[in-house]
Design a protein around this motif. Structure first.
Motif, short mmCIF file in Angstrom:
data_model
loop_
_atom_site.label_atom_id
_atom_site.label_comp_id
_atom_site.label_asym_id
_atom_site.label_seq_id
_atom_site.Cartn_x
_atom_site.Cartn_y
_atom_site.Cartn_z
N VAL A 232 2.95 7.53 15.92
CA VAL A 232 2.69 6.30 16.87
C VAL A 232 3.27 5.11 15.87
O VAL A 232 2.94 4.79 14.91
N ASP A 233 4.07 4.50 16.83
CA ASP A 233 4.70 3.20 16.04
C ASP A 233 3.69 1.90 16.58
O ASP A 233 2.97 2.00 17.36
N ASN A 234 4.23 0.77 15.98
CA ASN A 234 3.45 -0.48 16.30
C ASN A 234 3.27 -0.77 17.91
O ASN A 234 2.18 -1.20 18.22
N GLU A 235 4.33 -0.49 18.44
CA GLU A 235 4.67 -0.55 20.02
C GLU A 235 3.55 0.38 20.64
O GLU A 235 2.84 -0.15 21.64
N GLY A 236 3.46 1.47 20.20
CA GLY A 236 2.84 2.47 20.81
C GLY A 236 0.95 2.05 20.42
O GLY A 236 0.37 2.43 21.23
N LYS A 333 3.49 -1.73 7.60
CA LYS A 333 4.90 -1.42 7.13
C LYS A 333 5.97 -2.47 7.55
O LYS A 333 5.59 -3.33 8.19
N GLU A 334 6.65 -2.53 6.76
CA GLU A 334 7.84 -3.69 6.83
C GLU A 334 8.54 -3.55 7.90
O GLU A 334 8.79 -2.41 8.25
N SER A 360 -1.83 -2.39 12.86
CA SER A 360 -0.54 -2.45 12.31
C SER A 360 -0.07 -0.89 12.26
O SER A 360 -0.46 0.12 12.14
N GLU A 361 1.45 -0.80 11.97
CA GLU A 361 1.86 0.38 11.65
C GLU A 361 1.90 0.43 10.01
O GLU A 361 1.67 -0.53 9.51
N ARG A 362 1.50 1.43 9.67
CA ARG A 362 1.21 1.60 8.46
C ARG A 362 2.65 2.04 7.32
O ARG A 362 3.48 2.84 7.93
N GLU A 363 2.50 1.48 6.21
CA GLU A 363 3.84 1.78 5.22
C GLU A 363 3.71 3.23 4.71
O GLU A 363 2.61 3.71 4.53
N THR A 364 4.69 3.96 5.02
CA THR A 364 4.80 5.29 4.67
C THR A 364 5.79 5.67 3.18
O THR A 364 5.65 6.54 2.54
N ASP A 365 6.30 4.37 2.77
CA ASP A 365 6.91 4.63 1.48
C ASP A 365 6.12 4.33 0.50
O ASP A 365 5.70 3.12 0.18
N LEU A 366 5.99 5.37 -0.31
CA LEU A 366 5.22 5.40 -1.58
C LEU A 366 5.64 4.13 -2.59
O LEU A 366 4.72 3.39 -3.03
N ASN A 367 6.82 4.30 -2.66
CA ASN A 367 7.27 3.20 -3.75
C ASN A 367 6.91 1.51 -3.30
O ASN A 367 6.66 0.84 -4.05
N LYS A 368 7.08 1.44 -1.92
CA LYS A 368 6.89 0.12 -1.38
C LYS A 368 5.30 -0.13 -1.67
O LYS A 368 4.89 -1.29 -2.06
N ILE A 369 4.63 0.75 -1.35
CA ILE A 369 3.03 0.56 -1.62
C ILE A 369 2.67 0.28 -3.02
O ILE A 369 2.07 -0.72 -3.28
N ILE A 370 3.31 0.80 -3.92
CA ILE A 370 3.07 0.76 -5.26
C ILE A 370 3.50 -0.34 -5.84
O ILE A 370 2.68 -1.13 -6.63
#
Ligand code: ATP
Ligand code: MG
Length: 432
Positions: A232-236, A333-334, A360-370
């Motif tokens: 599900v994205d932010n709109e959903g 998520k950006e 929110s939609e959650r960040e899935t990019d591991l590097n961005k989170i780190i």
């Protein structure tokens, strides 16, 4: 054995001239020589009981004369119409038994807020408090019904944790044997892990926040309804919120009319609470605030005053989307279309009430989170397990948290959040 009827069932289908039995607590009482008028309360309502000397054994009449407010009683008698009585009916007693006598009640008509809070264990019996608790139960039942119909599984996340969800300043730290731990601020991260098994999950748990400022909308312990949804994205995510909130309010409108009357809550405006809700970008809200004379820079979080200004003319809740990154948490998520912001939304209740949901939609990019953890000097160690979720079959997902006392405050039109929970915990209070 006597079969007792609930006061509400008697008022809704009166058994005129029949002998009936009720039990409850004395809500009000006055006597004039040969007759006692006692209003009796049970969990469902109140009814007048008239106890007349001669109609019942004398000891019972004397017991009725001396029974004080909040004594518990059992009464049998005949039911009659009486225009003057609350609800329009009375019971003329044929027997009257005091089950548990009451000492002089410390709560009388005009009391300071402090005294009511010190006597919370007694004050929760009041009709207003009872009505609020019923509305809250109905809101939760409405949510659970909607969630069940929409393939969500209820789960039970932990309360002792080692990771923060919403920032260090409001964490309650405790000694967990020989280690440090915290009381949970949010179940979100655990719910994120559970979507890989169940896809759509929710939990209703206490969340703890060491909120040092005294506001009419912050508790240190509140009941948090949180959802997390795979694919599900932010709109959903917003669609889920608006449909669930609409279903919750609709159930209250259908089932809690009497309670809303007790609370003197005008229900007309609540009829406008129907999905879809308006969506406005944070940036547009900042423009709106500037036009209203606010001096708020892009990047500042919206506080109670700003939320009031934004929502005072709305009748339905409003989503504020795309908050700038600096005012939200690292796991969001950006937005690729506007990388200054996250794909997130707060849901604000209308008429000045303000935030009831953050999602929110959650960040899935591991590097961005780190990278964000590093930028914000947050140690990674407690989040090892959370980072794993991005290593093993990560999927787009979103979720949100709804403060149940916030929605109760709005739906019941309460001045202060403490009345949305039986035993409010704030900086100033952990008793009773
Ligand atoms: P606020 O800005 O009002 O402090 P928040 O941004 O800290 O809220 P979140 O961390 O997004 O809130 O929590 C999700 C929801 O939990 C909020 O939308 C609100 O309904 C509720 N909530 C948060 N803090 C509290 C609190 N101290 N007491 C009661 N409810 C709260
Ligand atoms: Mg907060």
């Amino acid at each position: 054995m006597t079969s007792f009827l609930s006061i509400c069932s008697l008022l809704s289908s009166p058994r005129l001239e029949e002998t009936v039995a009720i039990r409850g607590w004395i809500y009000r009482t006055r006597s004039s020589g040969k007759i006692v008028f006692a209003t009796v309360r049970d969990s469902s309502g109140i009814i007048q009981v008239t106890i007349k000397k001669g109609n019942l054994p004398n000891v019972q009449f004397e017991a009725a004369v001396s029974a004080s407010i909040e004594s518990s009683v059992e009464v049998t008698g005949t039911m009659h119409k009486d225009e003057r009585a609350p609800g329009g009916y009375e019971i003329r007693a044929l027997s009257f038994t005091v089950v548990g006598p009451a000492a002089p009640y410390p709560i009388t008509e005009y009391q300071s807020e402090e005294l009511l809070l010190d006597n919370r264990h007694l004050w929760i019996r009041s009709r207003e408090q009872t009505a609020v608790m019923k509305v809250k139960a109905t809101l939760l039942a409405g949510a659970r019904e909607w969630l069940g119909e929409n393939d969500f599984t209820e789960v039970t996340p932990p309360i002792f944790t080692q990771n923060a969800c919403e920032g260090g300043v409001t964490l309650f730290k405790l000694k967990y044997f020989d280690r440090d731990a915290f009381l949970s601020q949010s179940a979100q991260m655990y719910l994120e892990s559970l979507i890989f098994a169940l896809e759509r999950v929710y939990s209703i748990t206490p969340s703890f926040r060491a909120e040092k400022s005294r506001t009419p909308r912050h508790l240190t312990e509140y009941w948090h309804l949180e959802l997390e949804e795979a694919w599900v994205d932010n709109e959903g995510n917003m669609r889920i919120q608006e449909e669930m909130v609409s279903a919750m309010v609709a159930k209250v409108l259908k089932e809690r009319k009497e309670e809303m009357e007790i609370l003197k809550r005008d229900i007309e405006p609540l009829k406008a609470v129907q999905a879809p809700f308006k969506r406005v970008r944070y940036e547009k809200m900042i423009d709106l605030l500037h036009s209203k004379g606010f001096d708020i820079p892009f990047g500042a979080d919206l506080g109670a005053v700003e939320e009031r200004a934004i929502t005072e003319e709305e009748v339905a809740p409003v989503f504020v989307t795309n908050f700038p990154k600096e005012c939200k948490a690292f796991y969001m998520k950006e937005d690729p279309d506007d990388p200054r912001t996250y794909k997130c939304a707060d849901l604000l209740a209308p008429l000045g009430f303000g935030e009831i949901i953050g999602g929110s939609e959650r960040e899935t990019d591991l590097n961005k989170i780190i990278q964000r953890l590093e930028e914000q000097n947050i140690p990674q160690d407690p989040y090892r397990w959370y980072l794993d979720l991005r290593r093993y079959g990560s999927v787009p997902h979103s979720g949100f948290g709804l403060g149940t006392e916030r929605i109760v405050k709005w739906v019941c039109n309460l001045d202060h959040i403490r009345d949305a929970i039986p035993y409010p915990r704030t900086v100033a209070r952990v008793y009773p």
